[in-house]
Design a protein around this motif. Structure first.
Motif, mmCIF file in Angstrom:
data_model
loop_
_atom_site.group_PDB
_atom_site.id
_atom_site.type_symbol
_atom_site.label_atom_id
_atom_site.label_comp_id
_atom_site.label_asym_id
_atom_site.label_seq_id
_atom_site.Cartn_x
_atom_site.Cartn_y
_atom_site.Cartn_z
ATOM 1 N N GLN A 194 -7.907 15.640 1.375
ATOM 2 C CA GLN A 194 -8.382 15.269 2.690
ATOM 3 C C GLN A 194 -7.338 14.800 3.834
ATOM 4 N N LEU A 195 -6.778 13.919 3.116
ATOM 5 C CA LEU A 195 -5.821 13.193 4.262
ATOM 6 C C LEU A 195 -4.166 13.963 4.397
ATOM 7 N N LYS A 196 -4.309 15.156 3.743
ATOM 8 C CA LYS A 196 -2.899 15.984 3.509
ATOM 9 C C LYS A 196 -2.167 16.135 4.914
ATOM 10 N N TRP A 218 -3.372 3.226 8.402
ATOM 11 C CA TRP A 218 -4.109 2.046 8.563
ATOM 12 C C TRP A 218 -4.193 1.422 9.718
ATOM 13 N N GLU A 219 -2.773 1.106 10.331
ATOM 14 C CA GLU A 219 -2.610 0.673 11.484
ATOM 15 C C GLU A 219 -3.171 1.578 12.853
ATOM 16 N N LYS A 220 -3.241 2.802 12.430
ATOM 17 C CA LYS A 220 -3.996 3.749 13.453
ATOM 18 C C LYS A 220 -5.390 3.767 13.440
ATOM 19 N N ASN A 221 -5.679 3.054 12.233
ATOM 20 C CA ASN A 221 -7.397 2.942 12.034
ATOM 21 C C ASN A 221 -7.942 4.271 11.463
ATOM 22 N N VAL A 222 -7.009 5.266 10.907
ATOM 23 C CA VAL A 222 -7.273 6.590 10.575
ATOM 24 C C VAL A 222 -8.181 6.538 9.387
ATOM 25 N N LEU A 223 -7.771 5.229 8.564
ATOM 26 C CA LEU A 223 -8.521 4.979 7.117
ATOM 27 C C LEU A 223 -9.670 4.006 7.393
ATOM 28 N N VAL A 269 0.892 -1.365 0.137
ATOM 29 C CA VAL A 269 0.179 -0.056 0.085
ATOM 30 C C VAL A 269 0.792 1.400 0.058
ATOM 31 N N ASP A 270 1.936 1.163 0.695
ATOM 32 C CA ASP A 270 2.955 2.422 0.915
ATOM 33 C C ASP A 270 3.555 2.623 -0.486
ATOM 34 N N GLU A 271 3.520 1.872 -1.445
ATOM 35 C CA GLU A 271 3.819 2.272 -3.047
ATOM 36 C C GLU A 271 3.092 2.931 -3.734
ATOM 37 N N ARG A 276 2.854 13.681 8.027
ATOM 38 C CA ARG A 276 3.452 13.009 9.239
ATOM 39 C C ARG A 276 3.477 11.419 9.220
ATOM 40 N N TYR A 277 2.378 10.912 8.336
ATOM 41 C CA TYR A 277 2.518 9.480 8.543
ATOM 42 C C TYR A 277 2.384 8.944 7.219
#
Length: 372
Positions: A349-351, A363-368, A320-322, A356-357
């Motif tokens: 919206q995620l700018k 994803w791991e922080k469940n922001v997505l 996903v990071d790619e 910072r991340y």
């Protein structure tokens, strides 16, 4: 410009509810990210059903799957599956709508099949209906131009899953040398397909490019040895030599599962453009791959997306990071309605978060969303 599939509206299929359904936008590369049981694989299987339906084998697919498994919570709750596929290019917008209804004895039949086309510059779209009520789609038989275009696009959808690298996997077995028209969904004819590319003057440069990309991830790899099996010239096996220059021949059992899958992925994505499927669905392509191989795979996917369209279903945060947030569709389970939800991401919206991340950290922080 080639017409591409830009949106799916789907209702009543497996974990997608039959009332509101889901709208899933598609880009040149779309990355589905979700936890186990979220519904990623159900969208992958929808593309498989499309391929069966387009080739006149819908009832074969329904028979294998079972009607109760295809309808959202079975026929008592959901009586039909409906979908709408929107295709676009610079000259026109075409829409293909289908309704599959439940009927006895335990089957699905096509109760509606409609095509809408809108050429740029024309005041309003035109539409027509195909004969319905039958067991199979009429799209292939219809002689109107838009039907022919849509049939070509839909029949060009291919779903690939290279999970099986067991001792009995077809990719490791000998294969019929002439089974090389296209790469099969499990890469069971990989040796024959590579031999065809290597032996065909028109395709040799693509074979050589495939070998170079494999060498980037596997420095010990020299080349494939695709000579027919001694004593039986009708068959070939995925043998290979290392980079030492030795004549020693390795067989496909002498390579890691991840390396074998990577060979199949590179061959699929770097094959000649005139052989590429029009739409490629890849289920968990990252399985067994080293992080360096995942980065290489992502680059190859982006390259292939200049010539075709791809959907990747993954759980790999490294993969996903790619890609960008705009390429991402997060799949999550709605526990209140017991259905799958497909959410698009917006990089604007995620700018602030993305400053910072990484996407994987979000994803791991469940922001997505999408986490259990």
């Amino acid at each position: 410009m080639v017409m591409k599939l830009r949106e799916i509206r789907l209702k009543g299929y497996k974990s997608i509810d039959g009332q509101n359904g889901q709208v899933i936008p598609l880009r040149d590369v779309t990355v589905l990210l979700g936890a186990n049981g979220s519904g990623k694989s159900n969208l992958v299987s929808f593309f498989k059903m499309l391929n069966f339906m387009t080739t006149g084998a819908l009832q074969q697919y329904v028979g294998k799957q079972g009607v109760s498994r295809l309808l959202f919570y079975g026929p008592k709750q959901t009586e039909s599956i409906s979908f709408e596929l929107k295709f676009e290019d610079d000259a026109a917008h075409d829409t293909y709508e289908v309704k599959l209804s439940y009927g006895l004895p335990d089957r699905l039949f096509i109760s509606g099949e409609k095509i809408t086309y809108h050429k740029m510059g024309e005041p309003k779209p035109q539409q027509y209906f195909l004969e319905n009520g039958g067991a199979e789609s009429e799209l292939k038989m219809d002689k109107r131009q838009t039907s022919k275009v849509l049939y070509s696009l839909l029949s060009g959808i291919r779903t690939y899953q290279f999970h099986d690298t067991s001792d009995t996997a077809k990719i490791k077995d000998r294969g019929y040398v002439d089974d090389a028209k296209y790469l099969r969904s499990d890469a069971g004819n990989l040796a024959a397909f590579l031999k065809m590319l290597k032996d065909h003057n028109k395709y040799t440069k693509y074979y050589e490019r495939i070998v170079r990309h494999i060498q980037r991830v596997m420095p010990q790899f020299g080349d494939f040895d695709l000579e027919p099996i001694p004593g039986n010239k009708d068959y070939v096996r995925l043998n290979w030599k290392d980079a030492s220059g030795s004549d020693y021949l390795f067989d496909p059992d002498q390579i890691s599962d991840g390396s074998l899958r990577f060979m199949a992925l590179v061959t699929l994505l770097l094959q000649p453009p005139d052989l590429l499927p029009k739409f490629i669905v890849l289920d968990e392509p990252e399985l067994g791959l080293h992080p360096a191989a995942i980065a290489e795979l992502a680059g190859i996917v982006r390259s292939a997306a200049q010539k075709t369209q791809l959907l990747l279903a993954t759980q790999s945060t490294r993969l996903v990071d790619e890609f960008s947030a705009d390429d991402l569709v997060v799949v999550e389970r709605n526990d209140e309605k017991n259905c799958s939800i497909f959410k698009t991401m917006d990089s604007e919206q995620l700018k602030d978060w993305l400053d910072r991340y990484s996407l994987s950290e979000l994803w791991e922080k469940n922001v997505l969303g999408g986490q259990p």
